[in-house]
Write an enzyme that holds these catalytic residues in place. Sequence first.
Site, mmCIF file in Angstrom:
data_model
loop_
_atom_site.group_PDB
_atom_site.id
_atom_site.type_symbol
_atom_site.label_atom_id
_atom_site.label_comp_id
_atom_site.label_asym_id
_atom_site.label_seq_id
_atom_site.Cartn_x
_atom_site.Cartn_y
_atom_site.Cartn_z
ATOM 1 N N ASP A 192 0.873 -1.168 0.000
ATOM 2 C CA ASP A 192 0.000 0.000 0.000
ATOM 3 C C ASP A 192 0.916 1.226 0.000
ATOM 4 O O ASP A 192 2.121 1.129 0.251
ATOM 5 C CB ASP A 192 -0.958 -0.020 1.206
ATOM 6 C CG ASP A 192 -2.164 0.898 0.976
ATOM 7 O OD1 ASP A 192 -2.099 1.767 0.075
ATOM 8 O OD2 ASP A 192 -3.175 0.754 1.692
HETATM 9 C C1 NOJ Z 1 -4.075 3.926 -0.011
HETATM 10 C C2 NOJ Z 1 -5.212 2.974 0.040
HETATM 11 O O1 NOJ Z 1 -5.228 2.304 1.271
HETATM 12 C C3 NOJ Z 1 -5.182 1.973 -1.097
HETATM 13 O O2 NOJ Z 1 -6.353 1.210 -1.057
HETATM 14 C C4 NOJ Z 1 -5.036 2.667 -2.409
HETATM 15 O O3 NOJ Z 1 -5.048 1.739 -3.467
HETATM 16 C C5 NOJ Z 1 -3.741 3.469 -2.397
HETATM 17 N N1 NOJ Z 1 -3.813 4.450 -1.322
HETATM 18 C C6 NOJ Z 1 -3.496 4.192 -3.699
HETATM 19 O O4 NOJ Z 1 -4.409 5.203 -3.851
#
Ligand code: NOJ
Length: 870
Positions: free
Chosen positions: A289
């Site tokens: 993430d």
């Molecule tokens: C953080 C989020 O938790 C995740 O789900 C997402 O894909 C990423 N940011 C990218 O935006």
Amino acid sequence: MKHILPTITALWALLLQHSNSLQIQRRDDLSYSEPSYPSPWMDPEADGWQDAYAKAKDFVSQLTLLEKVNLTTGVGWMSERCVGNAGSIPRLGMRGLCMQDGPLGIRISDYNSVFPSGMTAAATWDRGLMYRRGKAIGDESKGKGINVLLGPAAGPLGRLPAGGRNWEGFSPDPWLSGVGFAETIMGVQDAGVIATAKHWVGNEQEHFRQAGEAQGYGYDIDESMSSNIDDKTMHELYMWPFQDAVRAGVGAVMCAYTQVNNSYSCQNSKIMNGLLKHELGFQGFVMSDWQAQHAGAATAVAGLDMTMPGDTSFNTGVSYWGANLTLAVLNGTVPEYRVDDMAMRIMAAFFKVGQEVEQPDINFSSWTRDTIGPVHAVAEKDIKQVNFQVDVRDNHGDLIREIAARATVLLKNEGALPLKKPKLLAVIGEDAGPNPDGPNGCSDRGCNQGTLALGWGSGTSNLPYLVTPDMALQQRALQDGSRYESIFDNWGAADQIQTLVSQEDATSIVFVNADAGEGFINVDDNMGDRKNLTLWNNGDILIKKVSAICPNTIVVIHSVGPVLIDDYKNNPNITAIVWAALPGQESGNSLVDVLYGRVNPAGRTPFTWGKTREDYGVHLLEEANNGNGAPQDTFSEGVYIDYRHFDSKNITPTYEFGYGLSYTTFEYSNIKVRKTHAGAYVAAEGETMEAPTFGDSEGEGGDLADYQYADNIDPVTLFIYPYLNGTTGEEASGDPYYGMNPEDFLPEGATDSSAQPLHPAGGQPGGNPGLWDVMYVVSATIKNTGDLVGDEVPQLYVSLGGTDDPPKVLRGFDRIRIDPGHSAVFRADITRRDLSNWDVVSQNWVISDCTKKVYIGSSSRNIQLEAKLK
Ligand code: NOJ
């Protein structure tokens, strides 16, 4: 001389480990994540991956170490057009990979559709619609040049009803969630786009998911929270849908922000190496993430394959990987086979979904809606056309309307619905109308104004239009010759509302909502997670006000999950209650279809509606409970969440899991159970091959001088490259401690390349194939006893019978259309996995000796038929 010197990243890992061990010494009650090494390498024979593996092997064998590293490391936050971008391989004509959110459509783009949320799709209980939704999202992504879609989600699973991102996923029931997850993944990947199963694993709340974020809202914590999950609960609940995802061939998995048992998800060898790759046989790549990577070498050997967005945190200009990973391979800290395996996994996923090295360019930018803009947004460099306004929506509006209508759950109906040319339709509430700032008025939808069509955060998408309930209802009213008035003021306008809804023959529809989203946005003191389960914007008062006056008050709820409505649900003036979920762009049209009976409702609630927040038995961790250390969230309820908890504690809910009404009626009869002749379950045996390496890079011992920036490269500011910054380890790493022996700090076995034993519960993607043997086939007859055609959703539950088993768990369902007076046969297969418990001793699935029963009903509490499984 052989370089055996650690990089700054490895040192960081050492410090982290050291500080963890100090903490554990101080607090030996903290839950602990056991190590699992080495990181499993790809299996060329894995089901469904053979062709992809062969193509990946051809490709990766041509790559240099720098090129492989470039595949694994994002170029940095906003350094290219997508939300995440992995490095390109220009020598072989491959542009960088584009990773873009998200679970209900393309994020921060244009001319794309906004689909109903995952939870809304789950409420259809319709596999075909779930698949078609995934396929359409995939087709749109393909049309924009996206390689990897950052969705769907099944973590959060929905342990906490107030959890901010539950709506992005499907259901707190792992079986239903697994079906939604797998169907979506197959849909997305059939469109030629890699799907990402996220967030692995146990990321059940927004509070404290990232220490930095929590500091922003006033908590002085140094580490992100730890979800402490025992082995049985992990397997029977949180891993379950991911197992379905891996079996469905998902190409990518995103590790989470949170820690699991006090080890960060993206460096947790137990969950990445052990559970995901070894046991479940996952062949694709694990992506972090965004900023969830907290170490270099340690993350590589723990099973991470790609770091996103690539920099240590947004726009630091340095990475735990990139140059550090190059150096770590050259000095022998990270074995070459591990980087080769990362590259293989990424490219195998790429080829598996049918992508080709030469591909159309990305035709949009996440960072501007202007036609002309910088390719490298953060550096403001390379200005050219970045938005081509490619309309990828096709006729998906029709599908969106259909899904949302079929998801709509009729919770109460005292004959008020379907509507038949009401004389006066009085529509009350902000949630019926538009956002005064426009449908995309708040960035990432971080506000709750106007009708709620989706939640907030990265799982959102820009609306191409929004058909509000008001627009669609008014249009229908005009066709019918009804009188129509709407008032969107939830706070004032008391006199106007009174005057309207008190009129003779008024049918009032009160629109209310409850919103939630991702933790980086705080809306009205809801830090992503909801601060309570009540309606927003004075909704309760509005309902009470209107229903006190109007004897025909219909309530429509748009929400991210359950809300507390027990207080007034039995008020006789409230003649109908409808849960319209999070419907996406066709909101009003879908609702009109149901309210007027064009679609006979058959949505079923994919979660339990409790009478109080306390009734759920689990609590959002809202206070840091471990000093400055990682807040500890122990999942002590085990597998007892949602209806499993309500059933086991005999708590009467407002509406039970699986509940929903129809405009017709059904009768169940004739349950039949057939035992199959499935063979015995055989634990997987044997060994993997030795860790393979690919390509002709020098790997360990290579000359650092060969890995410098070439003269023709003019580095873009803050962009992450794989090149070294100097010809000595000290220079290249900038690490004052450069020179320590990696054996001193990389965990035992982390660099082992010898053949490894298979996991007994493993063997193929999704785990041991014997888990999918069908043990019983159960059928029942369902008759439509009313006079309208309608869909019924028969649900099959199993009681596993053990003392630590919920009274029943969902193990099958279907959605069947039946003509009035006609019958249909509901049939469901019960697999070995469906009947098994996770045995923590043998580390395998076992069918216990306890008596097992099967139940068929129209909800988790309206059981019509039962039989023993003998
Ligand atoms: C953080 C989020 O938790 C995740 O789900 C997402 O894909 C990423 N940011 C990218 O935006």
